[in-house]
Design an enzyme around this catalytic site. Structure first.
Site, PDB file in Angstrom:
ATOM      1  N   HIS A   1       0.833  -1.207   0.000  1.00  0.00           N
ATOM      2  CA  HIS A   1       0.000   0.000   0.000  1.00  0.00           C
ATOM      3  C   HIS A   1       0.864   1.251   0.000  1.00  0.00           C
ATOM      4  CE1 HIS A   1      -3.216  -2.871   1.349  1.00  0.00           C
ATOM      5  NE2 HIS A   1      -3.877  -2.126   0.473  1.00  0.00           N
TER       6      HIS A   1
ATOM      7  N   HIS B   1       1.192   1.561  -5.877  1.00  0.00           N
ATOM      8  CA  HIS B   1      -0.161   0.993  -5.902  1.00  0.00           C
ATOM      9  C   HIS B   1      -1.179   2.083  -6.255  1.00  0.00           C
ATOM     10  CE1 HIS B   1      -3.883  -0.967  -4.762  1.00  0.00           C
ATOM     11  NE2 HIS B   1      -4.099  -0.034  -3.839  1.00  0.00           N
TER      12      HIS B   1
ATOM     13  N   HIS C   1      -6.685   7.283  -2.800  1.00  0.00           N
ATOM     14  CA  HIS C   1      -7.539   6.318  -2.084  1.00  0.00           C
ATOM     15  C   HIS C   1      -6.846   5.539  -0.968  1.00  0.00           C
ATOM     16  CE1 HIS C   1      -5.724   3.022  -4.320  1.00  0.00           C
ATOM     17  NE2 HIS C   1      -6.354   2.196  -3.518  1.00  0.00           N
ATOM     18  N   ASP C   2      -5.496   5.492  -0.943  1.00  0.00           N
ATOM     19  CA  ASP C   2      -4.766   4.777   0.118  1.00  0.00           C
ATOM     20  C   ASP C   2      -3.738   5.671   0.813  1.00  0.00           C
ATOM     21  OD1 ASP C   2      -4.738   1.431  -1.327  1.00  0.00           O
ATOM     22  OD2 ASP C   2      -5.741   2.188   0.472  1.00  0.00           O
TER      23      ASP C   2
ATOM     24  N   ASP D   1      -8.800  -1.353  -7.822  1.00  0.00           N
ATOM     25  CA  ASP D   1      -8.096  -1.663  -6.575  1.00  0.00           C
ATOM     26  C   ASP D   1      -7.822  -3.160  -6.466  1.00  0.00           C
ATOM     27  OD1 ASP D   1      -8.700  -0.961  -3.048  1.00  0.00           O
ATOM     28  OD2 ASP D   1      -6.898  -0.716  -4.257  1.00  0.00           O
TER      29      ASP D   1
END
Ligand SMILES: COc1ccc(-c2ccn(C[C@@H](O)CN3CCOCC3)n2)cc1OC1CCCC1
Ligand SMILES: [Zn+2]
Length: 345
Positions: free
Chosen positions: A84, A88, A124-125, A244
Site C-alpha cells: 500500500h 499501488h 484512495h490509500d 483496486d
C-alpha cells in the site's frame, strides 16, 4: 566517463517518457519501471500526464504548478509499505483511467465526474499504515477511536486528501464554484469509502441489477442513463474498486510482484501481532502460508465474482483483461501442485 553518464541519464529519461506516454492507452504498464526511472515519484509523473492528457487542468482552469504541488504532497504522504504505497496508487489511477475509456462509457460521465473518480483513485490509500482495519480496531489505535471502527482507513485517506488541499499552493479545487465543489467532494468521499472490502458484496449486487436492466431493455445501445447521477456514481465506485482489485488481471510478472508485496505486508502485520501476543490474522503467518493457494482463493471468491459481472456490464472492452485473469489462474493452479510437493518435502 561524464559523457557516458549523461548519455545514460538521457536514455533513462527517454525510456521514462515512453513508459508514461504508454499509460494513455495500455493495460499493464510496468509501474515498477516508472518508479525506478522517476526517482520514486511515479504518482506525480503519471497523474500530471493523465490529467493533462484528459485536459482536466484546462477545463477547470487549474494551474499546472498547483496540481504538481498537490499531487507531490499526496505522493509524499504515501508510506513505503511493501504494497500500500505510491506505486499501488499509481496502478489504481492508471487502471481507472484505462477503464473510463471503455466504449460503454462514451458520452456518459461529465468532466467533473471523471476528475472526481481519478482524484479518488490517486488519493484512495494515502498514508496507509500497512495494517488492516481489523488490526487498527484490535489494537485500539487512535485511528479506530477517531472513526469509531467504521471504515477506519478509508475515512482516514479521504480526510487527509482534503486536508492536503489547504497546504500552501495546493488547492486544486479553488477554481470550482460552490455547486461543483459540493458535488466533487460528495463523489470523492463516496468513491474512496466504497473501496472498503466490507462494501464488496454490495458492488456485485448493484452491478448485477444494472446488467439485468441492460439485458431486459433490449434497446441497450448505451445502457447507462447519463441523466441518472446515482447510477453513474455507483459505476464510478465499482470502477475504482475493480481497479483496486485488478492485480490478478495484470501481466503475470506484474501480478507476481504485487503478490510478493502484499504477502510481505501481511507477514509484517503477523509479526506485529505475534510480538503483541495477539492472534495472528489469517494469511499473515510467514511461518505457515500457502501463497498460491491463497491467491487461488482470492481469485475464485473475491476477484473473479466482481470482475465477471463488471466485464458483462463493460463488454466487449473487458474481454482482453478477463483473458489475462484466466491465464494467470491457470498458471497459479499449476504452481499449487508444485508448491504442495515442496511443502510435502
Ligand atoms: C495480489 O494479492 C492481493 C492484492 C490485493 C489484495 C487486497 C485485499 C484487500 N484489498 C483492498 C483494500 O486494500 C482496500 N483498501 C483498504 C484501505 O482503505 C482503502 C481501501 N486488496 C489482496 C491480495 O492478496 C491477499 C493475500 C492472499 C489472498 C488475498
Ligand atoms: Zn488500494
Amino acid at each position: 566517463v561524464e559523457r557516458l553518464r549523461l548519455t545514460r541519464k538521457l536514455n533513462m529519461n527517454i525510456f521514462l517518457a515512453q513508459l508514461i506516454e504508454s499509460t494513455n492507452d495500455t493495460w499493464g504498464v510496468d509501474l515498477f519501471e516508472v518508479d525506478a526511472l522517476s526517482n520514486h515519484r511515479p504518482l506525480t509523473h503519471v497523474a500530471l500526464h493523465l490529467f493533462k492528457q484528459r485536459n482536466i487542468l484546462k477545463q477547470f482552469q487549474i494551474r499546472e504548478l498547483t496540481f504538481f504541488k498537490f499531487i507531490s504532497a499526496i505522493e509524499a504522504k504515501y508510506r513505503n509499505n511493501p504494497y500500500h504505497n505510491n506505486i499501488h496508487a499509481t496502478d489504481v489511477l492508471q487502471a481507472s483511467h484505462h477503464m473510463l475509456n471503455f466504449s460503454v462509457f462514451k458520452n456518459v460521465f461529465t468532466e467533473l465526474e471523471v476528475f472526481a473518480a481519478l482524484f479518488a483513485a490517486a488519493v484512495h490509500d494515502v498514508d496507509h499504515p500497512g495494517v488492516t482495519n481489523q488490526y487498527l480496531i484490535n489494537t485500539n489505535s487512535d485511528l479506530a477511536i477517531l472513526y469509531n471502527d467504521e471504515s477506519v482507513l478509508e475515512n482516514h485517506h479521504v480526510t487527509l486528501a482534503f486536508q492536503t488541499l489547504s497546504t500552501e499552493g495546493c488547492d486544486v479545487l479553488s477554481t470550482l464554484n460552490r455547486k461543483q465543489h459540493q458535488m466533487f467532494r460528495k463523489m470523492v468521499i463516496s468513491v474512496v469509502l466504497a473501496t472498503d472490502m466490507s462494501k464488496h458484496i454490495q458492488h456485485i449486487g448493484h452491478l448485477k441489477t444494472m446488467v439485468e436492466i441492460r439485458r431486459l431493455s433490449s434497446s441497450a445501445s448505451s445502457i447507462i442513463d447519463p441523466e441518472n447521477a446515482e447510477d453513474k456514481l455507483q459505476i464510478l465506485q465499482s470502477l475504482v474498486h475493480c481497479s483496486d482489485l485488478s492485480n490478478p488481471l495484470k501481466p503475470l510478472n506484474l501480478y507476481l510482484q504485487w503478490t510478493d508485496r502484499i504477502m510481505e505486508e501481511f507477514f509484517r502485520q503477523g509479526d506485529l501481532e505475534k510480538s503483541l501476543n495477539l492472534e495472528v490474522s489469517p494469511l499473515c503467518d510467514r511461518e505457515n502460508s500457502n501463497i498460491c493457494k491463497s491467491q487461488m482463493g482470492f481469485i475464485d471468491y473475491v476477484v473473479h465474482p466482481l470482475w465477471e459481472i463488471w466485464s458483462r456490464l463493460t463488454q466487449p472492452d473487458c474481454q482482453p483483461i478477463m483473458d489475462i485473469l484466466e491465464s494467470n489462474r491457470v498458471w497459479i493452479a499449476s504452481q499449487v501442485l508444485t508448491e504442495d510437493d515442496k511443502h510435502d518435502g
